[in-house]
Scaffold this motif. Sequence first.
Motif, short mmCIF file in Angstrom:
data_model
loop_
_atom_site.label_atom_id
_atom_site.label_comp_id
_atom_site.label_asym_id
_atom_site.label_seq_id
_atom_site.Cartn_x
_atom_site.Cartn_y
_atom_site.Cartn_z
N THR A 5 19.62 -10.69 10.99
CA THR A 5 18.96 -9.54 10.80
C THR A 5 17.74 -9.57 11.50
N PRO A 6 17.38 -8.61 12.36
CA PRO A 6 15.95 -8.32 12.87
C PRO A 6 14.83 -8.02 11.77
N ILE A 7 14.22 -8.64 11.80
CA ILE A 7 12.78 -8.71 10.94
C ILE A 7 11.47 -8.48 11.75
N VAL A 8 10.59 -7.45 11.34
CA VAL A 8 9.60 -7.09 11.88
C VAL A 8 8.28 -7.51 11.08
N ILE A 9 7.49 -8.33 11.38
CA ILE A 9 6.17 -8.65 10.41
C ILE A 9 5.15 -7.37 10.71
N LEU A 10 4.62 -6.90 9.88
CA LEU A 10 3.55 -5.72 10.00
C LEU A 10 2.31 -6.18 9.21
N THR A 11 1.26 -6.26 9.81
CA THR A 11 0.15 -6.70 9.05
C THR A 11 -1.26 -6.12 9.81
N ALA A 12 -2.26 -6.35 8.96
CA ALA A 12 -3.63 -6.10 9.51
C ALA A 12 -4.16 -7.15 10.20
N LEU A 13 -3.64 -8.82 9.74
CA LEU A 13 -4.23 -9.65 10.38
C LEU A 13 -3.86 -9.75 11.76
N ASN A 14 -4.75 -10.09 12.60
CA ASN A 14 -4.52 -9.94 14.14
C ASN A 14 -5.00 -11.34 14.79
N GLY A 51 10.45 -16.95 12.19
CA GLY A 51 11.74 -16.37 12.60
C GLY A 51 11.86 -14.92 12.73
N ALA A 52 10.69 -14.34 12.66
CA ALA A 52 10.60 -12.81 12.77
C ALA A 52 10.67 -12.39 14.22
N ASP A 53 11.29 -11.36 14.40
CA ASP A 53 11.55 -10.89 15.80
C ASP A 53 10.50 -10.29 16.49
N ASP A 54 9.29 -9.58 15.57
CA ASP A 54 8.46 -8.79 16.23
C ASP A 54 7.24 -9.02 14.98
N TYR A 55 5.93 -8.82 15.69
CA TYR A 55 5.03 -9.16 14.80
C TYR A 55 3.84 -7.86 15.50
N ILE A 56 3.55 -7.11 14.72
CA ILE A 56 2.87 -5.91 14.82
C ILE A 56 1.62 -5.89 14.02
N SER A 57 0.58 -5.38 14.74
CA SER A 57 -0.72 -5.64 14.09
C SER A 57 -1.10 -4.03 13.52
N LYS A 58 -1.57 -3.83 12.34
CA LYS A 58 -2.16 -2.42 11.91
C LYS A 58 -3.56 -2.24 12.36
N PRO A 59 -4.20 -1.33 12.98
CA PRO A 59 -3.39 0.01 12.73
C PRO A 59 -2.25 0.16 14.18
N LYS A 88 4.55 6.13 16.50
CA LYS A 88 5.62 6.51 17.63
C LYS A 88 5.92 5.24 18.18
N ILE A 89 4.61 4.28 18.14
CA ILE A 89 5.15 2.78 18.98
C ILE A 89 5.71 2.16 18.06
N LEU A 90 5.39 2.11 16.91
CA LEU A 90 6.21 1.21 15.79
C LEU A 90 7.75 1.67 15.95
N GLU A 105 0.89 -1.17 -0.02
CA GLU A 105 0.12 0.12 -0.11
C GLU A 105 0.60 1.43 -0.05
N PRO A 106 0.75 2.00 -1.01
CA PRO A 106 1.60 3.04 -1.11
C PRO A 106 1.59 4.01 -0.14
N ASP A 107 0.45 4.41 0.47
CA ASP A 107 0.13 5.32 1.38
C ASP A 107 0.77 4.90 2.78
N ILE A 108 0.77 3.84 3.16
CA ILE A 108 1.58 3.32 4.23
C ILE A 108 3.06 3.41 4.09
N LEU A 109 3.45 3.06 2.86
CA LEU A 109 4.97 3.04 2.47
C LEU A 109 5.26 4.54 2.79
N ASP A 110 4.46 5.47 2.38
CA ASP A 110 5.08 6.66 2.54
C ASP A 110 5.04 7.39 3.80
N ILE A 111 3.92 7.19 4.53
CA ILE A 111 3.80 7.74 5.80
C ILE A 111 4.89 7.10 6.80
#
Lengths: 225, 225
Positions: free
Chosen positions: B79-88, B100-108, B112-114, B13-19
């Motif tokens: 290498t630290p890998i963060v998975i970012l996703t809407a799936l929760n 093998g990821a180091d963190d799994y973060i749910s959108k939204p 700042k937290i990210l 998603e270009p928007d997210i990539l940008d922000i």
Amino acid sequence: MEPKAKILFADDEPDILDIIGFNLEKEGYEVITANNGQQAFDLSKIHRPDLIILDIMMPYKTGIEVCNLLRQLPDFRDTPIVILTALNDETSHIKGLDSGADDYISKPISTKILISRINALLRRTQKDNEQKIIRIGDMVIDQNRFIVSLKDKEVSLAKKEFELLSLLAGKPGRVFLRNEILSMVWGTEVIVGDRTIDVHIRKIRQKLGIDCIKTIKGVGYKFEW
Amino acid sequence: MEPKAKILFADDEPDILDIIGFNLEKEGYEVITANNGQQAFDLSKIHRPDLIILDIMMPYKTGIEVCNLLRQLPDFRDTPIVILTALNDETSHIKGLDSGADDYISKPISTKILISRINALLRRTQKDNEQKIIRIGDMVIDQNRFIVSLKDKEVSLAKKEFELLSLLAGKPGRVFLRNEILSMVWGTEVIVGDRTIDVHIRKIRQKLGIDCIKTIKGVGYKFEW
DNA sequence: GGTTAACTTAACAATTTGGTAATCCCGGAT
DNA sequence: ATCCGGGATTACCAAATTGTTAAGTTAACC
């Protein structure tokens, strides 16, 4: 079965302590529990857990305070710390991580996910210490089998000698201060005289027969092939 | 300013990539972006980022697949890998971390937290790589190894000489008053005569063989290449 | 328990480093 | 030219630091 790792879990709610503690043990971890912040701090110093889980809202000391205190101590500078809390606002989250914690998890949390995150953290932090085989030039240090060999010729070192050599050879070129060496090889509890290091260094040099440990006067020692 | 670290960020998603990209750059990171899984994988191999953020739902390859592929490669095992996703859901969360990821973060997610979480991860993985090295012209002062070298030729300095040179070379061109030098190298406790500084300066000049320490009569000394 | 190896300490030697004082130099001022 | 106020140089000694050896202490293992 040998426990995978020792985990200290601090929460003032007995129910949570029980449920999560039980699940951690089922997962193969050795669990130490604490009911409040002060206890978490004290028990950490006694048991040296491999990972620490702190609830924020606890009597005597909050999880954040405990985290800050622990991070002051050399022994806990690298211990993974997880903050577990019911608070879910942005500020707490950031404050938790900035206090030096590695993860900040909001309750309620599925036990499976919690464990999965803990596994991820331990996977990373134990990997670092897992450099089981160090190779430099003709030297091979095998930490699994406790063997040092030079040009395929085996050299037998005692435990302390081996640990000391592993430390230095683990980061070739880097200078280790005498007190760094003390705290890493002997720990911060034990107090040994200054000459002790020298004597071990001497034995290593003698047994290896080559001059790969340099002295930096007034500073410390370094390994250099 | 030198970037703190190189981060690869992959999202379709270009928007997210940008922000998020913008915010990461504002934080001082160098950011490389990818629009899909395949690109994330290819660009990683080219740029060797210090940390990788992967969205799960991406064309060509999901974040999880990329994560698995990267973990096969020796260069990306740590290498630290963060998975970012809407799936929760719990299953995705666990599958993400187990890949093998180091963190799994749910959108939204709050930016700042990210960033706070990314800082926490890099804090852990980069801790050892901090290098205290001063380079000026042909001179390299490595404070970790305690070595000064000139055109690849090593010069051996004693502790005080090294500290004194580090002080001056740390801020080339700046004049250090004799008082300043005394208090920074010798501390405020110790009292030593004035000639002491001269003698050390002389020894440094002699050992280096080049004239890079200038005397400012009646004032102090400065380093100048 | 006795034996052995490992660890620590103590004592002394060897070395390096740091600091001082005496002397020499080099401009600038007299 | 001479004097003078830094600083430079040099040699020398004291202090700090490490190397070495041997002997005492623990801990581990038959």
